[in-house]
Design a protein around this motif. Structure first.
Motif, PDB file in Angstrom:
ATOM      1  N   UNK A 245      50.073  43.315  50.269  1.00 23.12           N
ATOM      2  CA  UNK A 245      48.900  44.757  49.874  1.00 23.12           C
ATOM      3  C   UNK A 245      48.265  44.860  49.036  1.00 23.12           C
ATOM      4  N   UNK A 246      48.721  44.886  47.821  1.00 22.03           N
ATOM      5  CA  UNK A 246      47.126  45.427  47.130  1.00 22.03           C
ATOM      6  C   UNK A 246      46.211  44.945  46.685  1.00 22.03           C
ATOM      7  N   UNK A 247      46.259  43.184  47.291  1.00 23.37           N
ATOM      8  CA  UNK A 247      44.309  42.169  47.183  1.00 23.37           C
ATOM      9  C   UNK A 247      43.844  43.153  48.091  1.00 23.37           C
ATOM     10  N   UNK A 248      44.344  43.821  49.561  1.00 26.43           N
ATOM     11  CA  UNK A 248      43.515  44.447  50.124  1.00 26.43           C
ATOM     12  C   UNK A 248      42.300  45.291  49.245  1.00 26.43           C
ATOM     13  N   UNK A 249      42.682  45.923  48.428  1.00 24.77           N
ATOM     14  CA  UNK A 249      41.838  46.265  47.618  1.00 24.77           C
ATOM     15  C   UNK A 249      41.172  45.693  47.130  1.00 24.77           C
ATOM     16  N   UNK A 250      41.005  44.203  46.703  1.00 25.79           N
ATOM     17  CA  UNK A 250      39.569  43.780  45.678  1.00 25.79           C
ATOM     18  C   UNK A 250      38.741  43.144  46.586  1.00 25.79           C
ATOM     19  N   UNK A 251      37.255  43.421  45.977  1.00 24.02           N
ATOM     20  CA  UNK A 251      36.100  43.448  46.819  1.00 24.02           C
ATOM     21  C   UNK A 251      35.688  42.596  45.315  1.00 24.02           C
ATOM     22  N   UNK A 252      34.242  42.645  46.116  1.00 21.32           N
ATOM     23  CA  UNK A 252      33.549  42.456  45.962  1.00 21.32           C
ATOM     24  C   UNK A 252      32.938  43.262  43.944  1.00 21.32           C
ATOM     25  N   UNK A 253      32.976  42.846  43.016  1.00 22.11           N
ATOM     26  CA  UNK A 253      32.671  43.313  41.147  1.00 22.11           C
ATOM     27  C   UNK A 253      33.874  43.780  40.907  1.00 22.11           C
ATOM     28  N   UNK A 254      35.564  43.688  42.019  1.00 26.21           N
ATOM     29  CA  UNK A 254      36.571  44.942  40.976  1.00 26.21           C
ATOM     30  C   UNK A 254      36.971  43.879  40.664  1.00 26.21           C
ATOM     31  N   UNK A 255      36.956  44.591  38.710  1.00 31.82           N
ATOM     32  CA  UNK A 255      38.074  43.652  38.452  1.00 31.82           C
ATOM     33  C   UNK A 255      39.821  43.164  38.223  1.00 31.82           C
TER      34      UNK A 255
END
Length: 343
Positions: A245-255
């Protein structure tokens, strides 16, 4: 203000001396406790703590379960302090972890555990605290006065106390030997260059901190310190859970900050970091002996159980620097006090 002028920086810098002092001062009491636990092993282990101390308890869970094979669970203090629900703790080892030893809910839980027939251990920095007075065994943290609101040396001291008890209880010679090497490793690790982390997060708004196994507790701790000292929203996840689930928030430049130790969790944690990089995320990895882009240096050569202490010490130094660069004083976070007395 320079980071070296902050209490957070200076107190984190004391960690090596704190750990050395603690091991020397506590060895007789820890050895005696370990011997009694070998003779009469507990049915299970219960930890009770809040905040940073509960993150030390998360570390304890992995240490005790992997090294001793004894189920270890964190109890919710409210079950006893608020709901007054009696617990079946007879024959358990109840470990309360606290810097101040003053929080009423922890004291009530320790009292309830003792009445229920548990052996109560207090890992506490203030030796004349109410929590210590209740305990059957007191393992002092020996961190000395900690004036920064942000706990640093007392947290590392709590991890060291858990490690010390496990080493003596398990009787593993290699682990016992690592206790002697740990203070020097902390001294050497203090100078590790983590400036890439403080440089990279100056303008960040959100980030994930990822760890697994022995490293999950320090991921929780780092996420708290980002919020507390840097005004930076951070959430901690296990490397085994972040894809749910949380991985859905991770995109370009997300730390993303990943903590890893050299054990059976290393490959999966590095694989998660690589997957985040492929999404364009800004990934930092702290792992012993590893170098390269995005890698934060961590001393190698000690058992994996020791690595979290080295990583979190370097993190504290970097966090004190990052806080100032983001316009915060890490010693006096807004709306917070050093001692939180939860009822």
């Amino acid at each position: 203000m320079d980071a070296r002028d902050t209490l957070m920086y200076r107190e984190a810098h004391e960690a090596a001396e704190v750990v050395a002092r603690q091991f020397a001062a506590n060895d007789s009491v820890v050895t005696a406790l370990a011997q009694s636990l070998r003779v009469k092993p507990p049915r299970f282990i219960v930890t009770c703590a809040r905040g940073s101390s509960d993150h030390a308890a998360a570390y304890a869970k992995y240490v005790f379960e992997t090294q001793l094979g004894i189920v270890t669970a964190s109890v919710s203090p409210s079950v006893t302090s608020v709901y007054a629900a009696p617990q079946q703790w007879e024959g358990a080892l109840f470990i309360a972890i606290s810097q101040s030893g003053k929080s009423p809910d922890l004291v009530r839980n320790a009292q309830a555990a003792k009445i229920a027939g548990a052996h109560v251990v207090a890992m506490v920095n203030v030796e004349d605290s109410p929590l210590a007075a209740i305990a059957d065994t007191v393992i002092p943290l020996h961190a000395g006065p900690e004036r920064s609101v942000a706990a640093t040396k007392s947290y590392i001291a709590a991890l060291a106390a858990v490690l010390h008890l496990c080493a003596r209880w398990h009787g593993d010679r290699a682990l016992v030997d690592s206790l002697h090497a740990l203070p020097d490793a902390l001294r050497a690790g203090w100078d590790a260059d983590w400036s890439a982390l403080s440089d990279g997060l100056v303008d960040a708004h959100n980030l994930f901190v990822v760890g697994r196994g022995f490293g999950f507790g320090i991921a929780l701790e780092a996420a708290l310190k980002f919020k507390e000292t840097c005004g930076l929203h951070a959430e901690a996840f296990s490397a085994a859970e972040v894809k749910h689930g949380p991985m859905a928030l991770v995109g370009p430049d997300f730390p993303v900050l990943c903590f890893a130790q050299d054990d059976d969790t290393l490959a999966s944690t590095l694989a998660i970091a690589d997957e985040f990089r492929k999404r364009g995320a800004q990934v930092f990895v702290a792992a012993p002996g590893m170098q390269g882009a995005g890698m934060l240096p961590v001393l190698a050569g000690l058992p994996a159980l020791c690595t979290p202490l080295l990583i979190i010490q370097s993190f504290y130094r970097a966090a004190s620097e990052l806080a100032l660069r983001r316009g915060f004083n890490p010693d006096v976070p807004p709306h917070l006090n050093k001692v939180t007395e939860t009822v």
